[in-house]
Design a protein around this motif. Structure first.
Motif, PDB file in Angstrom:
ATOM      1  N   ASP A  11       0.846  -1.200   0.000  1.00 55.10           N
ATOM      2  CA  ASP A  11       0.000   0.000   0.000  1.00 55.10           C
ATOM      3  C   ASP A  11       0.882   1.250   0.000  1.00 55.10           C
ATOM      4  O   ASP A  11       0.416   2.348   0.247  1.00 55.10           O
ATOM      5  CB  ASP A  11      -0.967   0.000   1.186  1.00 55.10           C
ATOM      6  CG  ASP A  11      -0.260   0.031   2.532  1.00 55.10           C
ATOM      7  OD1 ASP A  11       0.986   0.073   2.567  1.00 55.10           O
ATOM      8  OD2 ASP A  11      -0.954   0.012   3.559  1.00 55.10           O
ATOM      9  N   LEU A  12       2.172   1.046  -0.269  1.00 54.35           N
ATOM     10  CA  LEU A  12       3.171   2.117  -0.356  1.00 54.35           C
ATOM     11  C   LEU A  12       3.540   2.718   0.999  1.00 54.35           C
ATOM     12  O   LEU A  12       4.249   3.714   1.058  1.00 54.35           O
ATOM     13  CB  LEU A  12       2.731   3.226  -1.331  1.00 54.35           C
ATOM     14  CG  LEU A  12       2.311   2.771  -2.719  1.00 54.35           C
ATOM     15  CD1 LEU A  12       1.775   3.946  -3.526  1.00 54.35           C
ATOM     16  CD2 LEU A  12       3.447   2.083  -3.437  1.00 54.35           C
ATOM     17  N   SER A  13       3.075   2.119   2.085  1.00 51.94           N
ATOM     18  CA  SER A  13       3.400   2.621   3.417  1.00 51.94           C
ATOM     19  C   SER A  13       4.714   2.009   3.898  1.00 51.94           C
ATOM     20  O   SER A  13       5.181   1.002   3.365  1.00 51.94           O
ATOM     21  CB  SER A  13       2.283   2.248   4.407  1.00 51.94           C
ATOM     22  OG  SER A  13       2.296   0.843   4.627  1.00 51.94           O
ATOM     23  N   THR A  14       5.309   2.624   4.915  1.00 53.21           N
ATOM     24  CA  THR A  14       6.542   2.078   5.476  1.00 53.21           C
ATOM     25  C   THR A  14       6.287   0.701   6.099  1.00 53.21           C
ATOM     26  O   THR A  14       7.176  -0.150   6.092  1.00 53.21           O
ATOM     27  CB  THR A  14       7.150   3.020   6.533  1.00 53.21           C
ATOM     28  OG1 THR A  14       6.160   3.326   7.506  1.00 53.21           O
ATOM     29  CG2 THR A  14       7.658   4.294   5.904  1.00 53.21           C
ATOM     30  N   ALA A  15       5.085   0.470   6.602  1.00 57.09           N
ATOM     31  CA  ALA A  15       4.756  -0.840   7.179  1.00 57.09           C
ATOM     32  C   ALA A  15       4.831  -1.927   6.115  1.00 57.09           C
ATOM     33  O   ALA A  15       5.334  -3.022   6.357  1.00 57.09           O
ATOM     34  CB  ALA A  15       3.373  -0.810   7.820  1.00 57.09           C
ATOM     35  N   SER A  16       4.347  -1.635   4.919  1.00 58.31           N
ATOM     36  CA  SER A  16       4.363  -2.654   3.869  1.00 58.31           C
ATOM     37  C   SER A  16       5.764  -2.869   3.312  1.00 58.31           C
ATOM     38  O   SER A  16       6.090  -3.943   2.818  1.00 58.31           O
ATOM     39  CB  SER A  16       3.393  -2.292   2.744  1.00 58.31           C
ATOM     40  OG  SER A  16       3.852  -1.181   2.011  1.00 58.31           O
ATOM     41  N   ILE A  17       6.629  -1.872   3.421  1.00 58.00           N
ATOM     42  CA  ILE A  17       7.996  -1.990   2.903  1.00 58.00           C
ATOM     43  C   ILE A  17       8.819  -2.989   3.721  1.00 58.00           C
ATOM     44  O   ILE A  17       9.775  -3.567   3.219  1.00 58.00           O
ATOM     45  CB  ILE A  17       8.665  -0.599   2.817  1.00 58.00           C
ATOM     46  CG1 ILE A  17       7.957   0.220   1.739  1.00 58.00           C
ATOM     47  CG2 ILE A  17      10.150  -0.698   2.524  1.00 58.00           C
ATOM     48  CD1 ILE A  17       8.370   1.669   1.669  1.00 58.00           C
TER      49      ILE A  17
END
Length: 149
Positions: A11-17
């Motif tokens: 979702d392009l968030s830092t969590a997904s990275i």
């Protein structure tokens, strides 16, 4: 166990990275391709858009172009690998599009980050990762966000 195609929804968030390094490591170990997928949720019609002489199509096209640029940047910065990496953008309900994509591409593994929602936020928003784990035909590896130091 054969892992040839890994789906990495983001979702392009830092969590997904946080999931990127796991996908990369597994892809390199098994010689797998990585499909990076971002899903744009459908936008409800907004009256203000018409007042600004914008159409839903223009807004959606702009959102897709921005998402693609962000996705390419994130992949370039976080997914340096010799393995084949392909970027995809879909529109629709996030969990449904991820499952549909996984089935279409016959992925062997889904690697995705979680946001760790709890309490009222979880009750209101639910968990995409949880829905994917329940509905996917292949194994799903969920990765918690790295703690910021």
């Amino acid at each position: 166990m054969k892992i040839k195609r890994i789906l990495l929804p983001t979702d392009l968030s830092t969590a997904s990275i946080s999931a990127f390094k796991y996908a990369k490591s597994l892809a390199e170990k098994y010689g797998a391709s990585i499909y990076v997928l971002h899903v744009l949720e459908n936008i409800p019609p907004v009256l203000a858009i018409h007042a600004l002489d914008l159409t839903i199509e223009k807004v959606e096209r702009n959102m897709e172009e921005n998402a693609k640029a962000q996705l390419e940047k994130i992949v370039k910065e976080n997914l340096k690998t010799k393995n084949k990496v392909q970027i995809f953008i879909r529109k629709g309900l996030v969990d449904e599009e991820i499952i549909k994509f996984a089935d279409e591409k016959k992925v062997d593994l889904i690697v995705m980050g979680t946001h760790g929602r709890t309490g009222i936020e979880y009750t209101l928003l639910g968990s995409i990762a949880e829905k994917i784990v329940r509905k996917a035909k292949c194994p799903v590896l969920t990765v918690k966000p790295e703690k910021q130091s």
